[in-house]
Enzyme design. Structure first.
Site, short mmCIF file in Angstrom:
data_model
loop_
_atom_site.label_atom_id
_atom_site.label_comp_id
_atom_site.label_asym_id
_atom_site.label_seq_id
_atom_site.Cartn_x
_atom_site.Cartn_y
_atom_site.Cartn_z
N LYS A 1 0.82 -1.21 0.00
CA LYS A 1 0.00 0.00 0.00
C LYS A 1 0.86 1.28 0.00
O LYS A 1 2.07 1.21 0.10
CB LYS A 1 -0.97 -0.02 1.19
CG LYS A 1 -1.91 -1.24 1.17
CD LYS A 1 -2.73 -1.30 -0.10
CE LYS A 1 -3.88 -2.30 -0.06
NZ LYS A 1 -3.49 -3.70 0.09
C1 LIG Z 1 -9.63 -2.70 -1.19
C2 LIG Z 1 -9.04 -3.53 -0.09
N1 LIG Z 1 -9.75 -3.70 1.04
C3 LIG Z 1 -9.28 -4.41 2.06
C4 LIG Z 1 -8.05 -5.02 1.98
C5 LIG Z 1 -7.59 -5.84 3.12
O1 LIG Z 1 -6.45 -5.28 3.70
P1 LIG Z 1 -5.39 -6.18 4.48
O2 LIG Z 1 -4.68 -7.00 3.47
O3 LIG Z 1 -4.50 -5.17 5.14
O4 LIG Z 1 -6.13 -7.00 5.46
C6 LIG Z 1 -7.26 -4.86 0.83
C7 LIG Z 1 -5.97 -5.49 0.63
O5 LIG Z 1 -5.01 -5.57 1.08
C8 LIG Z 1 -7.77 -4.08 -0.23
O6 LIG Z 1 -7.06 -3.89 -1.34
#
Ligand SMILES: Cc1ncc(COP(=O)(O)O)c(C=O)c1O
Length: 407
Positions: A191
């Site tokens: 990210k």
């Molecule tokens: C749009 C979106 N929402 C939620 C997530 C979930 O985040 P995490 O991987 O930090 O749990 C992600 C991916 O990483 C994502 O791209």
């Protein structure tokens, strides 16, 4: 053999800006001997500074982007079987978050070009059981929020923005994540800012903020005169080590976003003349922050796979279709593999008198069309103009070699 391009990657130090400032704060955190955020300084500092940068009353750091969405859903406190409208094109963590809170994901179709949900695709999915709407600003490109907010208001439904991929993206001058009732962000490795894993939720609504603060803390009433564990809630706390790594990156974030936006716009201009490949469409009222750079291809199927292969062969990593299938085709949702054999919350006493939940592929023409025609290229703040020009050449050459001059 054609020359390979070496691109910085968000998977390693070539594409991540982690250095002395992060190390200095990490050292400070370690020297303090206090690594939990309950009485730490790094996580509270991150929360305060994040709230300030994003112009919101409260920011609450937590363990992941998935935890962020779960916490946001918990804040609106659905009854078992309540429905939460979301997109079928997102990370699964954003969907299981709904199920983990006992609510049922209801998928809205997406616009085939932006792959974002719209007011038009959300409207037919609203029922008397709808408890919240989650909009995902996919790849960093803002959803068209005004009609969505108007629709939500009409029905008295809160809007949760999943801005995991959209740090500092703007819609009509407003920062994504701060436009609806609650905003969610992820600090996962790829990210715009990262601590490997991590996330944060933001809100201007004091009731939601209070409930989210409690939710990440096992619902223990820290600071209350007579605290208790008030309701069912996990430990989703971020550690001080993550906070230490994130504080310096927050200061770098505007620069990261500017560089990504500038170089991606350069690529869009460079490939504008291609006849069968379309750059991301960004409206005049939006700022795209390019977590990824999606190109829309006139062709699909084998041609799409061969085009992606030709691009990859030159060192430009890319994913045809982004995800192989919409979320409702994934086993967990398709077969309703949840708690033991119960299929809860899709099934259970709360469903008495209600129609069974059906995810009918025929009602997702935009999602199928969008995935069939997209190739997603990772983007990075360390891409130079020269590298971007090389990527443009690779894309143009792949179009010529694989697709020829006409569809
Ligand atoms: C749009 C979106 N929402 C939620 C997530 C979930 O985040 P995490 O991987 O930090 O749990 C992600 C991916 O990483 C994502 O791209």
């Amino acid at each position: 053999m054609a020359q390979m391009i070496q691109l910085p990657s968000d998977g390693d130090s070539s594409g991540r800006d982690l250095g002395e400032e992060e190390l200095a704060l990490l050292k400070e955190a370690i020297a303090s001997g206090h690594l939990t955020s309950t009485r730490g300084t790094m996580v509270p500092r991150l929360e305060e500074e994040f709230a300030k940068v994003f112009g919101v009353d409260r920011a609450i750091a937590l363990a992941s982007g998935s935890a962020a969405v779960h916490t946001a859903v918990a804040a609106v406190d659905p009854e078992p079987g309540d429905e939460v409208i979301t997109t079928p094109i997102t990370d699964m963590g954003a969907i299981t978050a709904i199920l983990l809170q006992g609510a049922i994901p209801i998928f809205a179709d997406v616009d085939p070009v932006s792959l974002n949900v719209t007011a038009e695709t959300i409207r037919p999915r609203i029922t008397k059981n709808t408890k919240a709407i989650i909009v995902t600003h996919l790849f960093g490109n803002p959803c068209d929020m005004d009609p969505i907010l108007a629709l939500a208001k009409e029905h008295g439904i809160p809007v949760i923005e999943d801005a995991a991929q959209a740090f500092m993206a703007t819609y009509k001058g407003k920062l994504c994540g701060t436009i609806g009732d609650i905003g969610c962000f992820s600090f996962q490795q790829s990210k715009h800012m990262t601590s490997g894993e991590g996330g944060i939720v933001v809100s201007n609504n004091p009731d939601y903020a209070r409930r989210m603060f409690l939710f990440v803390n096992k619902a223990w009433g820290y600071g209350d005169s007579n605290p208790d564990h008030y309701f069912l809630a996990p430990n989703y706390r971020m550690t001080e080590l993550q906070g230490a790594v994130l504080v310096p990156q927050l200061a770098k974030l505007p620069g990261v976003v500017e560089r990504r936006n500038r170089t991606a716009t350069r690529l869009s201009n460079a490939i504008a003349s291609l006849s069968q490949i379309e750059a991301p469409v960004v409206t005049a009222e939006s700022k795209h922050v390019y977590w990824r750079y999606p190109i829309r291809i006139a062709a699909q199927g084998d041609d799409l796979t061969r085009l992606a292969g030709a691009i990859r062969e030159r060192g430009v990593q890319c994913a045809p279709r982004y995800i192989s299938k919409p979320a409702f085709e994934c086993q967990v949702i398709r077969d309703r593999v949840s708690f033991g054999k119960s299929k809860w919350p899709w099934e259970g006493p709360h469903m008495a008198g209600r129609d069974p939940i059906v995810y009918d592929p025929k009602t997702f023409p935009g999602a199928y069309d969008g995935l069939a025609h997209v190739i997603v290229i990772p983007w990075n703040e360390f891409f130079t103009d020269d590298l971007v020009d090389s990527i443009a050449e690779v894309i143009a050459e792949a179009e010529r070699n694989v697709l020829g001059t006409g569809v």
